[in-house]
Every structure is written in structure tokens, then in C-alpha cells.
Design a protein around this motif. Structure first.
Motif, PDB file in Angstrom:
ATOM      1  N   ALA A   1       0.836  -1.198   0.000  1.00  0.00           N
ATOM      2  CA  ALA A   1       0.000   0.000   0.000  1.00  0.00           C
ATOM      3  C   ALA A   1       0.871   1.249   0.000  1.00  0.00           C
ATOM      4  N   VAL A   2       0.526   2.210  -0.831  1.00  0.00           N
ATOM      5  CA  VAL A   2       1.251   3.474  -0.901  1.00  0.00           C
ATOM      6  C   VAL A   2       0.598   4.456   0.071  1.00  0.00           C
ATOM      7  N   PRO A   3       1.350   4.999   1.033  1.00  0.00           N
ATOM      8  CA  PRO A   3       0.775   5.922   2.017  1.00  0.00           C
ATOM      9  C   PRO A   3       0.659   7.342   1.451  1.00  0.00           C
ATOM     10  N   ARG A   4      -0.522   7.715   0.977  1.00  0.00           N
ATOM     11  CA  ARG A   4      -0.683   8.997   0.287  1.00  0.00           C
ATOM     12  C   ARG A   4      -0.302  10.179   1.165  1.00  0.00           C
ATOM     13  N   ASP A   5      -0.586  10.111   2.443  1.00  0.00           N
ATOM     14  CA  ASP A   5      -0.345  11.255   3.322  1.00  0.00           C
ATOM     15  C   ASP A   5       1.133  11.577   3.496  1.00  0.00           C
ATOM     16  N   SER A   6       2.009  10.623   3.177  1.00  0.00           N
ATOM     17  CA  SER A   6       3.449  10.870   3.358  1.00  0.00           C
ATOM     18  C   SER A   6       4.177  11.118   2.042  1.00  0.00           C
ATOM     19  N   LEU A   7       3.446  11.201   0.930  1.00  0.00           N
ATOM     20  CA  LEU A   7       4.100  11.317  -0.367  1.00  0.00           C
ATOM     21  C   LEU A   7       4.753  12.680  -0.590  1.00  0.00           C
ATOM     22  N   ALA A   8       4.247  13.709   0.033  1.00  0.00           N
ATOM     23  CA  ALA A   8       4.755  15.059  -0.229  1.00  0.00           C
ATOM     24  C   ALA A   8       6.246  15.193   0.053  1.00  0.00           C
TER      25      ALA A   8
ATOM     26  N   GLU B   1      -0.242   8.580  -9.940  1.00  0.00           N
ATOM     27  CA  GLU B   1      -0.164  10.040  -9.946  1.00  0.00           C
ATOM     28  C   GLU B   1      -1.546  10.680 -10.037  1.00  0.00           C
ATOM     29  N   VAL B   2      -2.401  10.144 -10.899  1.00  0.00           N
ATOM     30  CA  VAL B   2      -3.772  10.656 -10.990  1.00  0.00           C
ATOM     31  C   VAL B   2      -4.465  10.529  -9.640  1.00  0.00           C
ATOM     32  N   TRP B   3      -4.316   9.366  -9.020  1.00  0.00           N
ATOM     33  CA  TRP B   3      -4.907   9.113  -7.704  1.00  0.00           C
ATOM     34  C   TRP B   3      -4.394  10.113  -6.666  1.00  0.00           C
ATOM     35  N   GLU B   4      -3.096  10.333  -6.657  1.00  0.00           N
ATOM     36  CA  GLU B   4      -2.517  11.279  -5.698  1.00  0.00           C
ATOM     37  C   GLU B   4      -3.017  12.695  -5.947  1.00  0.00           C
ATOM     38  N   ASP B   5      -2.979  13.125  -7.215  1.00  0.00           N
ATOM     39  CA  ASP B   5      -3.312  14.508  -7.533  1.00  0.00           C
ATOM     40  C   ASP B   5      -4.801  14.808  -7.441  1.00  0.00           C
ATOM     41  N   LEU B   6      -5.648  13.784  -7.520  1.00  0.00           N
ATOM     42  CA  LEU B   6      -7.098  13.985  -7.348  1.00  0.00           C
ATOM     43  C   LEU B   6      -7.525  13.738  -5.894  1.00  0.00           C
ATOM     44  N   GLY B   7      -6.560  13.730  -4.993  1.00  0.00           N
ATOM     45  CA  GLY B   7      -6.888  13.641  -3.581  1.00  0.00           C
ATOM     46  C   GLY B   7      -7.313  12.264  -3.118  1.00  0.00           C
TER      47      GLY B   7
ATOM     48  N   TYR C   1      -7.414  -0.637  -5.355  1.00  0.00           N
ATOM     49  CA  TYR C   1      -8.684  -1.187  -4.867  1.00  0.00           C
ATOM     50  C   TYR C   1      -8.436  -2.264  -3.800  1.00  0.00           C
ATOM     51  N   ALA C   2      -7.448  -3.112  -4.023  1.00  0.00           N
ATOM     52  CA  ALA C   2      -7.160  -4.190  -3.081  1.00  0.00           C
ATOM     53  C   ALA C   2      -6.731  -3.656  -1.718  1.00  0.00           C
ATOM     54  N   HIS C   3      -6.078  -2.515  -1.716  1.00  0.00           N
ATOM     55  CA  HIS C   3      -5.627  -1.924  -0.454  1.00  0.00           C
ATOM     56  C   HIS C   3      -6.655  -0.948   0.136  1.00  0.00           C
ATOM     57  N   GLY C   4      -7.829  -0.887  -0.457  1.00  0.00           N
ATOM     58  CA  GLY C   4      -8.873  -0.013   0.067  1.00  0.00           C
ATOM     59  C   GLY C   4      -8.597   1.469  -0.139  1.00  0.00           C
ATOM     60  N   LEU C   5      -7.758   1.793  -1.117  1.00  0.00           N
ATOM     61  CA  LEU C   5      -7.390   3.185  -1.354  1.00  0.00           C
ATOM     62  C   LEU C   5      -8.307   3.877  -2.357  1.00  0.00           C
ATOM     63  N   ILE C   6      -9.147   3.118  -3.048  1.00  0.00           N
ATOM     64  CA  ILE C   6     -10.230   3.663  -3.866  1.00  0.00           C
ATOM     65  C   ILE C   6     -11.483   2.832  -3.601  1.00  0.00           C
ATOM     66  N   ALA C   7     -12.643   3.475  -3.726  1.00  0.00           N
ATOM     67  CA  ALA C   7     -13.897   2.787  -3.422  1.00  0.00           C
ATOM     68  C   ALA C   7     -14.431   2.000  -4.605  1.00  0.00           C
TER      69      ALA C   7
END
Length: 376
Positions: free
Chosen positions: A40-47, A214-220, A248-254
Motif C-alpha cells: 500500500a502506498v501511504p498517500r499522506d506521506s508522499l509530499a 499520480e492521478v490518484w494522488e493529484d485527485l486527492g 482497490y485491493a488496499h482499500g485506497l479507492i472505493a
């Protein structure tokens, strides 16, 4: 090398270590997949991470020292992180023609060059109609690797010039794109040769999947209703399919977006198979088209491409050269100059529409590579 994994044939189940330099399944001669599970990629720490595709290291089958701030990165030219620009109220373009070599192929090429850097082959070879070859040449130069690229003799002179400028040897092959591939396949059997195939080597697909991350990250932390993607050899589409499944498998998109695949009307074996309900594509006749980058008569990953589009609830559209030409001019009038193949997805949106759905289209290659489409 972290996350080291084996090649695995999706048809035969045959496995081979990456160190073997085997470029295809020895039994069926088909392309490899990887026995790899993304984290799983941790979006909150990507910055705070590297400004390249290595920022998604948990999802990549090669780790990169420095992606999370701990030292020099792996082979990189700062690829990725391309902007999203609205085209309509619902459709957004992702400007992958702003990559270091001016095409989305950098996403996969950096992965292959990093893999080759660890494997230390005598030389690297590739085959291409232009963009993949220039990307492989550039990243091999960055990694200090000897490189030869087999291209059809009719390849754009600007692309051949770019390959040579990076220090690679462009080998012009008489005939079409398939003839260049056959020449590369023969050379790939030599000792100490790493075949950096953007079609057969799955590391390339794990690079192109960063487009969706990247699309996922940039679209919040979300994705649009549809991803409109070119489909020749399907490297961007299959990468997108990988990324969507992982998120989807990691629950990062609905929910998963529909994959809308686009082919040139002149050479459209995948679209024909999809609409006929076939599981595999029948090879098409080669034919001239402005969208030379997706004019693939017999794509090796056809079954996977068709399966991915069907599983997503998507579909195939074809576009004519007149529609591509009009789309290229329309984008240029908006300040976005892309090559004809790069305009194909926008041509499909204009010709077929997407209703009220949100969608992202890739602008895959810069217009400086080929110039404006003419004729008609």
C-alpha cells in the motif's frame, strides 16, 4: 535490489529468475508477468518523497534508495509527476508529453534501465517505432549501459536522431514494426544481452502503472469514472489495470474506473475482437495511419488487454486519421502540441463522447517528435 521477484508466464505457469535474462516464456514464447504483490502506498506521506515515479516504491518491483529521502535515487531523470489540465468540465488531460524524452514511455524505460543496471548485461537492446526506443536510449545513457535500438526504416527521422543523440545505436530495419521486433528477438538470444522489451518485460508495465498512482494522488485519493487509454501494445492500459487493482485491493479507492481503450481505425485488431466477443485478437493487416505508435497488427498481450477492459466495464473505440488530425489541431489551439498518436484519445472523446462521466486522457507524446499531421 529490493522486491526481487521471478518472471512467470500467465499462460503456461513457467517461471524464470530475472537474472537468467530470458525475455519470454520458453514454452509458448509469450510475454512474462511478475510474481509480485504491491504494498500500500501511504498517500499522506508522499509530499516529502522524491519527485519521480520512485516515490511509489511500495508498489514497485524494484526499490529505490532515496525515494523516501534516505540517499541517492536509482536511475532517474526526474520522470513522472506530470500535470493534469482540464479540457472540459468533466475531461482532464494528463500531460505525459512533458516527460524527459517527451513521451510516457519514460515510465517503463526507467524501470528497465534500473533492472539492467543491477543485472550488468554485456549490452541492452530494444525495438521500437520511436518513442520507446528514445526512452530506453536515454535511460541507458543515464545508467551507463551500452544500447542498440532496432527501428523500422520508416521511423520519424527526429526520433532516430534522438536515439542516436543519447549514445545508442539506431539499427534501421527494412520493413514494418514487426520486422524490427523480429530482428530484436533474434539478437535477444545472444549471451549477455538484456532485451529491454516494453512489450514482453513486465517491469515496463509496473513503471507505466505510476500514471494512475499520480492521478490518484493529484485527485486527492480518488480516480475519475473513466480512464481513456491508447491500445496498441497496451503498455499504458495494462499498467493502469495493475494500478487500479492494487489501489482497490488496499482499500485506497472505493470503485474501479472503466478503461476506455482507443485504437486507430486502420489497424484495430483489439477493437474488432472486443466487439465480436472474442477472448483473443486475430492479427490485422498492417496499414498506414497517423497513429503509428498504436498501429500494432498482432499485439502479444492481446488476451490480457481484452480481459482488462472487460473486467473494468469499459469498451473500445476507434478513430480515423481525419479525427486524429482534427484532435491534434484542437489541442494545439488550446496550447498543447502533441504528436498524432498522442491525440488519439482526445479524438475518441470528441468523436464518441463520454456523457456526464469524469475522465482523464493521456497526451502521450510531444508534437516536436513528428510535427503536425498533414494530408487528408
Amino acid at each position: 535490489m529490493t522486491h526481487m521477484t521471478d518472471y512467470q508466464c500467465p499462460v503456461c505457469g513457467v517461471r524464470a529468475p530475472v537474472e537468467s535474462l530470458a525475455w519470454c516464456c520458453p514454452r509458448c514464447r509469450g510475454p512474462w508477468d511478475l510474481d509480485f504483490s504491491a504494498g500500500a502506498v501511504p498517500r499522506d506521506s508522499l509530499a516529502a518523497r522524491a519527485g519521480s515515479l520512485w516515490r511509489y516504491e511500495e508498489a514497485l518491483p524494484l526499490g529505490a534508495a532515496g525515494a523516501t529521502g534516505g540517499g541517492p535515487a536509482a536511475v532517474s531523470l526526474g520522470e513522472g509527476r506530470t500535470p493534469l489540465v482540464p479540457l472540459t468540465g468533466t475531461v482532464t488531460a494528463k500531460l505525459d508529453f512533458l516527460m524527459p524524452t517527451l513521451s510516457f514511455k519514460d515510465r517503463g524505460a526507467v524501470m528497465l534501465a534500473e533492472l539492467a543496471r543491477h543485472l550488468k548485461p554485456r549490452r541492452v537492446i530494444a525495438d521500437s517505432s520511436g518513442n520507446a526506443g528514445t526512452a530506453i536510449a536515454a535511460y541507458c545513457a543515464r545508467a551507463g549501459l551500452d544500447c542498440t535500438v532496432y527501428v523500422p526504416e520508416a521511423t520519424s527521422p527526429k526520433k532516430i536522431e534522438q536515439i542516436a543523440a543519447h549514445g545508442a545505436r539506431p539499427d534501421l530495419v527494412p520493413g514494418d514494426r514487426e520486422a524490427a521486433a523480429r530482428r530484436a528477438h533474434a539478437a535477444a538470444g545472444e549471451d549477455g544481452v538484456f532485451y529491454a522489451s516494453h512489450v514482453h518485460n513486465p517491469y515496463f508495465l509496473h513503471g507505466t502503472k505510476t500514471y494512475v498512482y499520480e492521478v490518484w494522488e493529484d485527485l486527492g485519493g480518488r480516480l475519475p469514472d473513466a480512464l481513456v487509454l491508447p491500445a496498441g501494445n497496451g503498455t499504458l492500459l495494462l499498467g493502469a489495470h495493475l494500478a487500479v487493482g492494487e489501489l482497490y485491493a488496499h482499500g485506497l479507492i472505493a470503485q474501479r474506473p472503466a478503461l476506455i481503450a482507443v485504437q486507430a481505425a486502420a489497424v484495430a485488431p483489439l477493437a474488432a475482437a472486443f466487439h465480436a466477443g472474442e477472448q483473443d485478437a486475430t492479427p490485422a493487416a498492417a496499414a498506414p495511419t497517423l497513429a503509428e505508435g498504436i498501429a500494432i497488427p498482432d499485439p502479444p498481450r492481446a488476451r490480457q488487454i481484452l480481459s482488462a477492459v472487460r473486467a473494468s466495464g469499459g469498451t473500445f473505440h476507434t478513430v480515423t486519421d481525419d479525427q486524429i488530425r482534427a484532435a491534434q489541431l484542437d489541442l494545439a489551439a488550446r496550447g498543447l502540441f502533441v504528436e498524432p498518436t498522442g491525440a488519439a484519445c482526445w479524438a475518441a472523446v470528441r468523436a464518441h463522447g463520454l456523457g456526464d462521466r469524469t475522465a482523464v486522457v493521456p497526451l502521450c507524446g510531444a508534437g516536436a517528435k513528428t510535427g503536425l499531421a498533414t494530408g487528408g
